[in-house]
Motif scaffolding. Structure first.
Motif, short mmCIF file in Angstrom:
data_model
loop_
_atom_site.label_atom_id
_atom_site.label_comp_id
_atom_site.label_asym_id
_atom_site.label_seq_id
_atom_site.Cartn_x
_atom_site.Cartn_y
_atom_site.Cartn_z
N TRP A 194 1.10 -1.12 0.29
CA TRP A 194 -0.36 -0.46 0.05
C TRP A 194 0.39 1.56 -0.33
O TRP A 194 2.07 0.86 0.30
CB TRP A 194 -0.87 0.44 0.60
CG TRP A 194 -1.56 -1.05 0.99
CD1 TRP A 194 -1.92 -2.33 2.09
CD2 TRP A 194 -3.32 -0.91 0.47
NE1 TRP A 194 -2.53 -2.87 1.59
CE2 TRP A 194 -3.93 -2.31 0.75
CE3 TRP A 194 -4.01 0.22 0.15
CZ2 TRP A 194 -5.02 -2.31 0.22
CZ3 TRP A 194 -4.68 -0.47 -0.29
CH2 TRP A 194 -6.20 -1.29 -0.34
N LEU A 209 -3.40 3.65 -1.23
CA LEU A 209 -3.82 3.23 -2.79
C LEU A 209 -3.40 1.77 -2.51
O LEU A 209 -1.79 1.63 -2.39
CB LEU A 209 -2.84 3.78 -3.42
CG LEU A 209 -3.94 5.26 -3.29
CD1 LEU A 209 -3.10 6.30 -4.98
CD2 LEU A 209 -5.36 5.43 -3.94
N PHE A 210 -3.63 0.51 -3.56
CA PHE A 210 -3.22 -0.92 -3.28
C PHE A 210 -1.51 -0.43 -4.88
O PHE A 210 -1.88 0.53 -5.53
CB PHE A 210 -3.81 -1.79 -3.85
CG PHE A 210 -3.43 -2.91 -3.67
CD1 PHE A 210 -3.03 -3.56 -2.81
CD2 PHE A 210 -4.11 -3.55 -5.00
CE1 PHE A 210 -2.35 -4.91 -2.50
CE2 PHE A 210 -3.01 -5.11 -5.31
CZ PHE A 210 -2.56 -5.74 -4.37
N ARG A 249 -0.59 -2.33 -6.78
CA ARG A 249 -1.49 -3.26 -8.19
C ARG A 249 -2.20 -2.28 -8.91
O ARG A 249 -1.48 -1.34 -10.33
CB ARG A 249 -1.98 -3.98 -8.06
CG ARG A 249 -0.52 -5.39 -7.77
CD ARG A 249 -1.37 -6.32 -7.95
NE ARG A 249 -0.55 -7.61 -7.67
CZ ARG A 249 -1.40 -8.91 -7.59
NH1 ARG A 249 -2.46 -9.39 -8.23
NH2 ARG A 249 -0.46 -10.45 -7.45
N GLU A 250 -2.97 -1.11 -8.80
CA GLU A 250 -3.89 -0.47 -9.05
C GLU A 250 -3.54 0.98 -9.24
O GLU A 250 -2.78 1.82 -10.45
CB GLU A 250 -5.06 0.11 -7.95
CG GLU A 250 -5.62 0.84 -8.27
CD GLU A 250 -7.08 1.52 -7.14
OE1 GLU A 250 -7.40 2.21 -7.44
OE2 GLU A 250 -6.27 0.83 -5.77
N LEU A 251 -1.96 0.83 -8.37
CA LEU A 251 -0.80 2.37 -8.71
C LEU A 251 -0.29 2.38 -9.10
O LEU A 251 0.02 3.28 -10.68
CB LEU A 251 -0.66 2.92 -7.52
CG LEU A 251 0.13 4.30 -7.18
CD1 LEU A 251 -0.29 5.68 -7.24
CD2 LEU A 251 1.24 4.13 -5.98
N GLU A 297 -0.56 0.61 -12.41
CA GLU A 297 -1.47 0.22 -13.92
C GLU A 297 -2.06 1.72 -14.08
O GLU A 297 -1.79 1.74 -15.02
CB GLU A 297 -3.10 -0.75 -13.03
CG GLU A 297 -2.55 -1.88 -13.02
CD GLU A 297 -3.09 -3.02 -12.97
OE1 GLU A 297 -5.13 -2.27 -12.75
OE2 GLU A 297 -3.81 -4.26 -13.10
N ASN A 298 -1.25 2.54 -13.06
CA ASN A 298 -2.60 3.67 -13.37
C ASN A 298 -1.31 4.97 -13.49
O ASN A 298 -1.30 6.39 -13.62
CB ASN A 298 -3.58 4.82 -11.98
CG ASN A 298 -4.42 5.53 -12.12
OD1 ASN A 298 -5.16 5.67 -14.15
ND2 ASN A 298 -4.69 6.43 -11.89
N CYS A 351 -2.61 9.33 -8.49
CA CYS A 351 -3.69 9.05 -8.04
C CYS A 351 -5.19 8.50 -8.41
O CYS A 351 -5.41 9.63 -9.49
CB CYS A 351 -3.54 9.57 -6.65
SG CYS A 351 -4.49 8.99 -5.36
N PRO A 352 -5.65 8.31 -8.53
CA PRO A 352 -6.93 8.01 -9.21
C PRO A 352 -8.25 8.53 -8.37
O PRO A 352 -8.81 8.50 -8.94
CB PRO A 352 -7.14 5.84 -8.94
CG PRO A 352 -6.27 5.55 -7.96
CD PRO A 352 -5.35 6.31 -7.84
#
Length: 312
Positions: free
Chosen positions: A26, A36-37, A39-41, A43-44, A48-49
């Motif tokens: 995280w 933010l996880f 992997r999500e970060l 991929e983006n 920050c989404p």
């Protein structure tokens, strides 16, 4: 054999025992505080989404997102003299270099590569702010010259991603000499009639801003990037006045004519492809990964028995 103590209890303990969680799963957004996880970060593209804050990204991660199929070839950079001034503050300069190399896994503060973006061959260079603040030393100067020479040899445009705190104090005057050296390298690219595009990321300051970062044919910046020579606090302490809101940020510089574009990181590749092909006099890029199919005459179908009978 006690079945309860030897089998049931260990089984229950294994189900409810606390699992060890890696610390790097995280990340906390420094702007809005959202967790933010990883992997999500990733991929983006380290954006920050939640609030669109652009976090730091390494040159390798940037190149993986920039080049087609994440394929690129590193360009060799001549290694300069190690510790030419025998500089020492709290640590010796070689010790600081080794610590930065261990932390980042890179040789130095700039990575140079060649490859294709949108099927357009380019040379790219990117600074790594996590390597001693991306400071401009002799290696960075050598890297820019190597990138410029490769661009001229292959007749390719040069795209540079800047991120630096300025000159490297451990190399003193030798670091400042990289300003005219890099300026000459940029001029060499322009004399060859090749585009030189600069993408300014957070932060770009000091001698980098005073040299190659502001000599591009086109200047693009990531949102809210700090771009300046002297920082806001230094200016406020000097003039003893409060600076305007957003002073020296990308959007402020765009409004005042210092930049051409402010582009989100997810749109950076398509923007660079469009601008590069335009400056090179190439046709617009083809949407998708593969080139458009070449139209040919439709092959004639084999004649059926009925068709042969009618023809007969």
């Amino acid at each position: 054999m006690n079945w309860i103590s030897n089998y049931v209890r260990p089984k229950i303990n294994s189900l409810f025992s606390r699992r060890e969680v890696p610390e790097n799963l995280w990340s906390k957004c420094p702007e809005c505080g959202t967790m933010l996880f990883h992997r999500e970060l990733a991929e983006n593209l380290n954006v920050c989404p939640n609030c669109d804050h652009h976090m730091a990204i390494t040159p390798r991660e940037r190149f993986a997102a920039l080049f087609d199929q994440s394929v690129f070839t590193e360009i060799d950079v001549p290694q300069p003299t190690a510790d030419p001034l025998h500089f020492r503050d709290q640590k010796k300069y070689p010790e600081r270099l080794k610590a930065a190399q261990k932390q980042t896994g890179e040789k130095e503060a700039m990575l140079v590569a060649e490859g294709e973006i949108g099927r357009t061959p380019i040379i790219a260079a990117a600074q790594d702010f996590s390597f001693m603040g991306g400071s401009m030393g002799m290696y960075v100067g050598n890297a820019i010259i190597a990138a410029a020479e490769r661009a001229v040899t292959l007749k390719r445009p040069l795209i540079l991603f800047s991120a630096a705190g300025g000159a490297r104090m451990q190399e003193g005057i030798l670091s400042l000499m990289q300003m005219p050296r890099s300026t000459v390298a940029v001029e060499m690219v322009k004399e060859a009639g090749l585009p030189y595009i600069v993408v300014l990321t957070h932060p770009t300051t000091g001698g980098v801003t005073a040299s190659y970062a502001m000599l591009g044919d086109v200047h693009i910046a990531e949102p809210n990037a700090l771009i300046c020579f002297a920082g806001p606090r230094v200016i406020e302490q000097t003039i003893r006045e409060k600076l305007p809101e957003g002073f020296q940020r990308a959007e402020y510089l765009l409004d005042h004519g210092m930049l051409d574009r402010v582009t989100h990181r997810r749109d950076m590749k398509s923007e660079l492809v469009t601008i590069t092909r335009m400056l090179m006099g190439l046709p617009p890029a083809i949407a998708g990964d593969l080139p458009a199919p070449i139209r040919s005459e439709e092959p004639s179908l084999p004649a059926t028995k009925d068709a042969k009978a009618k023809a007969g």
